[in-house]
Design a protein around this motif. Structure first.
Motif, PDB file in Angstrom:
ATOM      1  N   HIS A 157      -7.181  -5.523  -0.016  1.00 42.23           N
ATOM      2  CA  HIS A 157      -6.520  -4.850  -0.345  1.00 42.23           C
ATOM      3  C   HIS A 157      -4.804  -5.573   0.919  1.00 42.23           C
ATOM      4  O   HIS A 157      -4.073  -5.108   0.284  1.00 42.23           O
TER       5      HIS A 157
ATOM      6  N   ASP B 107      -9.553  -5.235  -4.621  1.00 44.43           N
ATOM      7  CA  ASP B 107      -8.761  -4.274  -3.240  1.00 44.43           C
ATOM      8  C   ASP B 107      -9.929  -2.921  -3.887  1.00 44.43           C
ATOM      9  O   ASP B 107     -10.286  -2.562  -5.149  1.00 44.43           O
TER      10      ASP B 107
ATOM     11  N   SER C 112       0.853  -1.269   0.066  1.00 41.73           N
ATOM     12  CA  SER C 112      -0.505  -0.177   0.003  1.00 41.73           C
ATOM     13  C   SER C 112       0.625   0.908   0.050  1.00 41.73           C
ATOM     14  O   SER C 112       1.727   1.236  -0.642  1.00 41.73           O
TER      15      SER C 112
END
Length: 273
Positions: free
Chosen positions: A252, A226, A104
């Protein structure tokens, strides 16, 4: 013995010499792979926003089982430039080759921190931001025609010295599982929501510096389910970075819901697969 016979014998000798050399070259290639695996690089795992280093636990266990020196870096989550500098100082204490892994927002941090570091041999992006120079996270979410609902479900809280333009950003717990961890058990996602570490909201609009992926080989795992970073944006960033790209059906937090797949990708980047 005639000249013709001598030439025939010389030709046969050359053929035998060439054939005998083939196994030694094959063995040499095998030795090179084995040697690479023996000289294991240090793996540095970098978490993103709304998370902490414990998100790498299952990946770390697998790395340690295979004898890799590994660290789960504590990302400050205060500013992209500051977090990258913090990581850069940490990397400076390590010797030998390094594989940097970012999840991320952690991808944005490794993109900046690895630039100019000759010890970093590979970058691995796990549903992560592989930003270009002067690009922000907010801008990256629109790449490839993607769209993220994350911004609509953030709770902002002031922190000392934050001023009117900055704040700690949390994902609203009511939307945490849907956005961040849809393939984890509800009770596990609830714990993550309650214990999430906020990122300073400034990081989402801060422009990135020169990207390390322009000079360092990259690997990318796209999470097709995601709801935090649009998969379209992940594919775009992977393509732009010319990363070796793999895709799985994951939320995610692929390193938590699919730790085997994530670890295998790290092994590939480390040169042992």
């Amino acid at each position: 013995m005639t000249t013709q016979q001598n030439l025939r014998r010389l030709g046969l000798f050359c053929v035998l010499l060439a054939v005998s050399a083939i196994p030694s070259r094959a063995v040499a290639a095998e030795d090179t792979l084995e040697a690479r695996c023996r000289r294991k690089p240090t793996i540095v795992l970098v978490h993103g926003a709304f998370a902490d280093a414990s998100g790498w636990t299952d990946v770390m266990k697998r790395l340690q089982k295979q004898g890799y020196p590994a660290y789960a870096f504590a990302n400050p989550l205060r500013s992209m430039s500051g977090d990258a500098e913090y990581l850069r100082y940490f990397l400076g204490t390590l010797t030998g080759p390094i594989v940097l892994v970012g999840h991320s927002y952690g991808g944005a941090v490794i993109t900046n921190a690895a630039t100019g570091n000759p010890n970093v041999k590979a970058l691995v992006y796990i549903a992560a931001y592989a930003l270009d120079e002067d690009e922000s996270i907010s801008e990256a979410n629109t790449l490839g025609g993607g769209d993220s609902e994350l911004g609509a479900h953030l709770i902002l809280r002031p922190f000392p010295g934050s001023g009117p333009l900055n704040a700690d950003a949390y994902i609203d717990p009511a939307f945490f599982r849907q956005l961040f961890a849809a393939d984890l058990r509800e009770k596990d996602a609830a714990v993550l929501a309650a214990s999430q570490r906020p990122a300073a909201s400034f990081v989402f609009d801060e422009p990135s510096g020169p990207p390390a992926w322009k000079s360092i080989p990259s690997w990318y795992l796209v999470a097709s389910d995601d709801n935090t970073i649009p998969p379209e944006a992940e594919r775009f960033m992977a393509r732009r970075a010319r990363a070796r790209t793999y895709e799985i059906r994951s939320s995610h937090v692929a390193m938590m819901s699919h730790p085997e797949t994530v670890t295998e990708l790290i092994f590939k980047a480390a040169g042992c697969r």
